[in-house]
Design an enzyme around this catalytic site. Structure first.
Site, PDB file in Angstrom:
ATOM      1  N   ASP A  14      89.714  47.299  56.597  1.00  0.00           N
ATOM      2  CA  ASP A  14      89.862  48.744  56.383  1.00  0.00           C
ATOM      3  C   ASP A  14      89.676  49.523  57.684  1.00  0.00           C
ATOM      4  OD1 ASP A  14      90.032  48.187  53.599  1.00  0.00           O
ATOM      5  OD2 ASP A  14      87.862  48.235  53.426  1.00  0.00           O
ATOM      6  N   GLU A 178      95.524  54.098  47.509  1.00  0.00           N
ATOM      7  CA  GLU A 178      94.185  54.198  48.117  1.00  0.00           C
ATOM      8  C   GLU A 178      94.315  54.282  49.631  1.00  0.00           C
ATOM      9  OE1 GLU A 178      92.422  50.580  46.635  1.00  0.00           O
ATOM     10  OE2 GLU A 178      93.518  49.316  48.048  1.00  0.00           O
TER      11      GLU A 178
HETATM   12  C1  6LW Z   1      88.990  49.574  49.972  1.00  0.00           C
HETATM   13  C2  6LW Z   1      90.379  49.723  49.558  1.00  0.00           C
HETATM   14  C3  6LW Z   1      90.830  48.426  49.956  1.00  0.00           C
HETATM   15  O1  6LW Z   1      88.126  50.565  49.625  1.00  0.00           O
HETATM   16  O2  6LW Z   1      89.905  47.534  49.597  1.00  0.00           O
HETATM   17  O3  6LW Z   1      92.420  47.215  51.111  1.00  0.00           O
HETATM   18  C4  6LW Z   1      88.743  48.270  49.311  1.00  0.00           C
HETATM   19  N1  6LW Z   1      91.884  48.259  50.657  1.00  0.00           N
HETATM   20  O4  6LW Z   1      91.094  50.703  50.172  1.00  0.00           O
HETATM   21  C5  6LW Z   1      87.563  47.587  49.850  1.00  0.00           C
HETATM   22  O5  6LW Z   1      87.796  47.237  51.178  1.00  0.00           O
END
Ligand code: 6LW
Length: 530
Positions: A14, A178
């Site tokens: 991330d 996300e």
């Molecule tokens: C993070 C989300 C994700 O919050 O995995 O790959 C989660 N993305 O955006 C935990 O790293």
């Protein structure tokens, strides 16, 4: 310039990056490990050095009772008007579901402020300042039509909410929209997000609008980054077009001081089929703007050796490769008083659990490496590459069970352990995978002096050796990497550590004098100066 991906190998997921002048600062998620939010510095985007952590105090990072892969989720780092901001989520740390918070600092190397708590649910928060200095939060949200990205205006210094949260984009239809970031570039507001889940369907998509609140128009060539249609499980021996990376996504955009654009993101390197065990790793790709949309790496897949226009700070060798530092670790614990950047504990350390006195002294507490929510006496570094040689020298008290572990979670670890049986010192390999525990035969270690423990690792697994003074190393046991993989655990967000530990009778101690972790295949052969 040629450079190698991952630019930050091992469990550094991330990534979020910002540039101030010639300096780039990058942060990663850290979950149940303490200190939290690794902070990296670079002057050229390819050669990264860990400068420390953002969250270094328990008051910033309460992790007691946080489950494995809870704790600190995706952070964002930004600089505005001379102040640095890091915003993230602690899942379970305040015994609320998910607590979003901001810390700020005048110097990114710290100290960082106490947390400013926000009244907003969801994960993956990011901050954006508009031209009029107003500051906005974007993060995951539940809209009327399901999961989306929500936005509200806030005061980033006090956390005060200035507007309601409104959905601004539902993404292109992939699951889990996300990891959003908002940018204003060339008069457009760009909202870039991850979709498809952080596993093999991961991707990065982008939308733009002339207005901050939308409506957002999806990029005609979304996803701008994905490896979701690659076939995992074949390796270079079998497939000439083999690409070792899967799960590309969760990105942040940055412009270098010469006007070149770049994407940092993460990816995984599966070793056997759809199994990966060293975590999601930080990657870099060049970006060009075509018709007002970003094109990542010319629309091509992401490779281990990349070619792009050089960043201003890059130092190239005669073959055009940029200098990239080594991630090998060499510690003489008799010469230091604190663990260098890069080392981590599990949910923090009990007072006295880890101290320096002619070496690193670990003291057993009530918790062990098997404790689901515990803080065992443990200090480790992330495994960066498959081919590694790890070695430590220690002197444990007879009541201690201490040694060297490959640790992923409390349910998935291989521990090369020194024990005392029938008044004799011996080494054994204890392997825990889910609810199965195996113990190797005892390997006696004559003498009273310090013992050397080693791990030799490759893609397939780990071999564990022990050696008494004046003796040759003896193989104690071995373990497959696939049983320490994220997928065997039904999904973690973390990766394997090489760690030192001490458990057994509470109060029992082990003194570690040194620790080495050397990776083969690191071409640069030593830290590249910045
Ligand atoms: C993070 C989300 C994700 O919050 O995995 O790959 C989660 N993305 O955006 C935990 O790293």
């Amino acid at each position: 310039m040629k450079y190698r991906n991952p630019v930050i190998p091992g469990f550094y997921p991330d990534p979020s990056v910002c540039r101030v002048g010639e300096d780039f600062y990058l942060v990663n998620s850290s979950f149940e490990f303490f200190p939290g939010v690794p902070l990296y510095h670079s002057r050229d985007l390819v050669n990264w050095r860990q400068a420390g952590h953002v969250l270094t105090r328990e008051s910033q990072l309460p992790l007691a009772g946080v489950r494995a892969s809870g704790g600190i989720y995706a952070p964002t780092i930004r600089e505005h008007a001379g102040r640095y901001y890091m915003i993230t989520t602690n899942i379970g740390g305040w015994h609320t579901g998910a607590q979003n918070f901001i810390v700020h600092a005048q110097d990114p190397l710290g100290p960082w402020s106490e947390p400013v708590l926000l009244d907003q649910e969801g994960i993956d928060p990011s901050l954006f300042w508009d031209d009029d200095e107003a500051c906005y939060y974007v993060g995951t949200h539940q809209g009327e039509k399901g999961s989306c990205i929500g936005q509200f205006q806030l005061d980033p210094d006090t956390g005060a909410r200035l507007t309601e949260t409104r959905p601004i984009w539902y993404g292109t239809g992939g699951k889990c929209p996300e990891g959003p970031h908002m940018y204003k570039i060339g008069g457009w507001y760009y909202l870039m997000i991850a979709e498809g889940g952080t596993e093999y369907g991961h991707m990065e998509t982008i939308a733009r609008s002339r207005q901050l609140w939308g409506p957002f128009e999806s990029c005609p060539h979304n996803p701008i980054l994905t490896h979701r249609n690659l076939m995992p499980g074949f390796d270079a021996m079998l497939d000439p077009d083999y690409v070792e990376f899967q799960g590309t996504g969760h990105a942040d955009l940055v412009e270098d001081s010469a006007g070149g654009w770049w994407l940092v993101f993460h990816a995984i390197r599966p070793t056997q089929g759809q199994l990966h065990h060293i975590g999601r790793e930080t990657m870099l790709a060049p970006v060009e703007w075509v018709d007002g949309w970003p094109v990542v790496n010319g629309g091509q897949l992401i490779q281990a050796v990349m070619e792009a226009k050089a960043t201003p700070g890059a130092r190239l060798d005669s073959q055009g490769f940029a200098a990239q530092g080594s991630f090998s670790v060499e510690e003489d614990f008799t010469q230091v008083q604190a663990l260098p950047a890069g080392w981590a504990h599990l949910r923090g350390q009990k007072p006295g659990g880890c101290r320096f006195e002619q070496g690193l002294v670990l003291t057993a507490g009530e918790d062990s490496l098997d404790s689901p929510l515990g803080s065992p006496s443990f200090a480790g570094v992330r495994q960066r590459q498959f081919l590694a040689f790890v070695e430590t020298e220690l002197l444990p008290q007879p009541e201690a069970q201490a040694g060297l572990t490959v640790f992923h979670t409390h349910q998935h670890h291989y521990d090369l352990t020194l024990v005392q049986r029938d008044g004799q010192r011996a080494a054994l390999l204890r392997k825990r995978v889910c609810d199965m525990v195996t113990e190797s035969a005892l390997v006696p270690l004559p003498g009273e002096g310090p013992v050397t423990l080693q791990i030799h690792s490759d893609k397939q697994g780990y071999r564990f050796f022990a050696k008494a003074q004046g003796q040759e190393p003896v193989l104690v046991g071995q373990g497959l990497s696939q049983l320490l993989s994220t997928e065997v655990m039904a999904g973690t967000f973390t990766g394997c550590f090489f760690g030192l530990f001490c458990q057994g009778q509470p109060g029992a101690q082990a003194r570690f004098s040194r620790f080495t972790c050397r990776y083969s295949g690191e071409e640069s052969g030593g830290p590249a100066p910045q």
